[in-house]
Write a protein that holds these residues in place. Structure first.
Motif, short mmCIF file in Angstrom:
data_model
loop_
_atom_site.label_atom_id
_atom_site.label_comp_id
_atom_site.label_asym_id
_atom_site.label_seq_id
_atom_site.Cartn_x
_atom_site.Cartn_y
_atom_site.Cartn_z
N GLY A 77 0.77 -1.24 0.00
CA GLY A 77 0.00 0.00 0.00
C GLY A 77 0.79 1.28 0.00
N ALA A 78 2.11 1.20 -0.07
CA ALA A 78 2.92 2.42 -0.15
C ALA A 78 2.97 2.92 -1.59
CB ALA A 78 4.34 2.14 0.35
N VAL A 79 3.26 4.20 -1.77
CA VAL A 79 3.41 4.74 -3.11
C VAL A 79 4.60 4.04 -3.79
CG1 VAL A 79 3.92 6.79 -4.48
CG2 VAL A 79 2.41 6.96 -2.48
N ASP A 80 4.38 3.59 -5.02
CA ASP A 80 5.40 2.84 -5.76
C ASP A 80 6.10 3.81 -6.72
OD1 ASP A 80 6.91 1.16 -7.37
OD2 ASP A 80 5.36 -0.40 -7.49
N PHE A 81 7.21 4.36 -6.26
CA PHE A 81 7.90 5.39 -7.05
C PHE A 81 8.58 4.81 -8.29
CE2 PHE A 81 7.54 7.26 -2.80
CZ PHE A 81 6.91 8.45 -3.14
N ALA A 82 9.02 3.58 -8.22
CA ALA A 82 9.60 2.96 -9.42
C ALA A 82 8.55 2.82 -10.52
CB ALA A 82 10.19 1.59 -9.07
N ALA A 83 7.32 2.46 -10.12
CA ALA A 83 6.24 2.34 -11.10
C ALA A 83 5.85 3.71 -11.65
CB ALA A 83 5.04 1.64 -10.48
N ILE A 84 5.87 4.75 -10.80
CA ILE A 84 5.61 6.11 -11.31
C ILE A 84 6.64 6.47 -12.37
CG2 ILE A 84 5.74 8.56 -10.69
CD1 ILE A 84 4.33 7.90 -8.09
N GLN A 85 7.89 6.12 -12.12
CA GLN A 85 8.94 6.43 -13.10
C GLN A 85 8.65 5.75 -14.44
OE1 GLN A 85 11.51 8.54 -12.89
NE2 GLN A 85 12.20 8.04 -14.97
N ARG A 86 8.22 4.49 -14.41
CA ARG A 86 7.90 3.79 -15.65
C ARG A 86 6.70 4.42 -16.35
NH1 ARG A 86 8.66 -0.66 -12.15
NH2 ARG A 86 6.42 -1.11 -12.09
N LEU A 87 5.64 4.66 -15.58
CA LEU A 87 4.41 5.17 -16.17
C LEU A 87 4.60 6.58 -16.72
CD1 LEU A 87 1.38 4.99 -16.75
CD2 LEU A 87 0.95 5.65 -14.36
N GLY A 88 5.17 7.46 -15.92
CA GLY A 88 5.35 8.84 -16.36
C GLY A 88 6.30 8.98 -17.53
N SER A 89 7.39 8.21 -17.50
CA SER A 89 8.36 8.32 -18.60
C SER A 89 7.79 7.75 -19.89
CB SER A 89 9.68 7.62 -18.23
OG SER A 89 9.48 6.25 -17.94
N TRP A 90 6.97 6.68 -19.79
CA TRP A 90 6.33 6.13 -20.99
C TRP A 90 5.34 7.13 -21.57
CZ3 TRP A 90 1.11 3.64 -21.05
CH2 TRP A 90 0.77 3.18 -22.32
N LEU A 91 4.41 7.63 -20.75
CA LEU A 91 3.42 8.57 -21.28
C LEU A 91 4.09 9.84 -21.80
CD1 LEU A 91 0.65 8.22 -18.54
CD2 LEU A 91 0.56 7.35 -20.89
N GLY A 92 5.10 10.32 -21.09
CA GLY A 92 5.78 11.54 -21.51
C GLY A 92 6.59 11.38 -22.79
N SER A 93 6.87 10.15 -23.17
CA SER A 93 7.67 9.91 -24.38
C SER A 93 6.83 9.87 -25.65
CB SER A 93 8.41 8.57 -24.25
OG SER A 93 7.52 7.46 -24.40
N ILE A 94 5.50 9.86 -25.52
CA ILE A 94 4.61 9.66 -26.66
C ILE A 94 4.31 11.00 -27.33
CG2 ILE A 94 2.32 8.86 -27.38
CD1 ILE A 94 2.47 6.89 -24.99
N ASP A 95 4.59 11.10 -28.60
CA ASP A 95 4.35 12.32 -29.34
C ASP A 95 2.85 12.63 -29.36
OD1 ASP A 95 4.97 14.54 -30.95
OD2 ASP A 95 4.60 13.41 -32.79
N GLY A 96 2.50 13.83 -28.97
CA GLY A 96 1.09 14.22 -28.89
C GLY A 96 0.55 14.28 -27.48
N VAL A 97 1.25 13.64 -26.53
CA VAL A 97 0.89 13.80 -25.12
C VAL A 97 1.41 15.16 -24.66
CG1 VAL A 97 1.36 12.99 -22.77
CG2 VAL A 97 0.77 11.35 -24.57
#
Length: 318
Positions: free
Chosen positions: A25-45
């Motif tokens: 139940g703790a915030v998963d910062f490694a998963a945030i890094q994966r999710l944010g970096s993936w979404l931020g890499s997509i042209d048009g986001v």
């Protein structure tokens, strides 16, 4: 509208990411890094809106909220702005929340209605005062949030026009979910506030609203950014045939995520869908959300498969 906000361009797709948690139940910062970096890499986001309903923002402590903003800012490496949901009930505490968000690196705030208005309604002038005060005390550019028409926190047309004329209010997230109001009010707002960026958040009604807007601000952007960008392009081109094709391709997934007993369940489904795309390892949520019924994860995986969406690139997988 004030010049402070003019550099923020949300004319495209702005996903509202989930907040991943570890199994305990703790915030998963490694998963945030994966999710944010993936979404931020997509042209048009064009940006990421964190700490909203999809992000379980009100389920976090103040320290966790600040840490989540910082983590998403780090994950995007400056490629897109991070926008924070500002959800505190009272205007003064919402201003303090906006101050903390700005200090943590948020470029703007999505200001929610005071939660008491959902049941009891609002006094005339109170929403205008909320936006004015939060911006003046925080300096954080703001997005106007129009709630569903089946609540008492849905703003009148005049209230939206008043708020959108204020300095610092640069965009509107509209989820009125009443197509009669949408079809009447959006052209008027477009005419009266031509500089205002209009973003739909009708996750389950995107086809209807795609032709009138500058972009989508949706939790759906977590899991299906690629086809949603196709729909945005089709809407701007007034290409109904293409937009309908994308809608129909996504319909099995749309039904799995949003055609449920409670729209809040969509957050849980988004996490299962991110497991299917390889970003998350599991779909842990915090109360007052609950896990879905047995077998729901397979239903969601099947719906994801039916859309043809692959796993995210290996660099972003868990």
């Amino acid at each position: 509208m004030g010049s402070v906000s003019l550099s923020l361009d949300l004319c495209g797709l702005t996903p509202a990411p989930v907040t991943p948690f570890t199994l305990d139940g703790a915030v998963d910062f490694a998963a945030i890094q994966r999710l944010g970096s993936w979404l931020g890499s997509i042209d048009g986001v064009k940006g990421l809106v964190v700490l909203g309903h999809a992000g379980e923002g009100t389920f976090l402590t103040q320290d966790e909220q600040v840490a989540v903003i910082r983590a998403f800012v780090k994950s995007t490496d400056g490629r897109v702005p991070v926008i924070a949901g500002i959800m505190a009930e009272g205007t003064e505490v919402a201003a303090l929340e906006a101050q903390r968000a700005k200090a943590a690196g948020a470029s703007a705030g999505l200001l929610y209605p005071s939660q008491g208005w959902l049941r009891f309604g609002y006094q005339n002038g109170a929403p205008q005062d909320r936006y004015k005060t939060v911006f003046e005390k925080s300096g954080l550019p703001l997005i106007l949030f129009q709630y569903s028409d089946n609540t008492k926190a849905s703003y009148s047309l005049q209230t939206m026009l008043d708020i959108s004329a204020q300095p610092g209010v640069f965009a509107m997230k509209n989820g009125v979910r009443n197509m009669r109001r949408w079809d009447v009010e959006i052209p008027i707002i477009r005419r009266e506030r031509p500089e205002l960026q209009i973003l739909t958040c009708h996750d389950e009604y995107l086809l209807h609203t795609a032709f009138d807007v500058d972009g989508f601000l949706v939790g759906y952007g977590n899991i299906a950014p690629e086809p949603l960008l196709e729909m945005i392009a089709a809407g701007k081109a007034k290409d109904y045939k293409k937009a309908r094709e994308v809608h129909d391709r996504l319909l099995p997934l749309t039904r799995a995520v949003y055609h449920r007993g409670s729209h809040m369940e969509g957050t849980v489904v988004l996490k299962h869908s991110l497991v299917a795309r390889g970003i998350l390892e599991h779909a842990t949520v915090r109360s007052s959300l609950l896990l879905l019924e047995k077998g729901a994860d397979q239903e969601i995986f099947d719906a994801m498969s039916a859309t043809g969406l692959p796993k995210a690139p290996k660099a972003y997988q868990a």
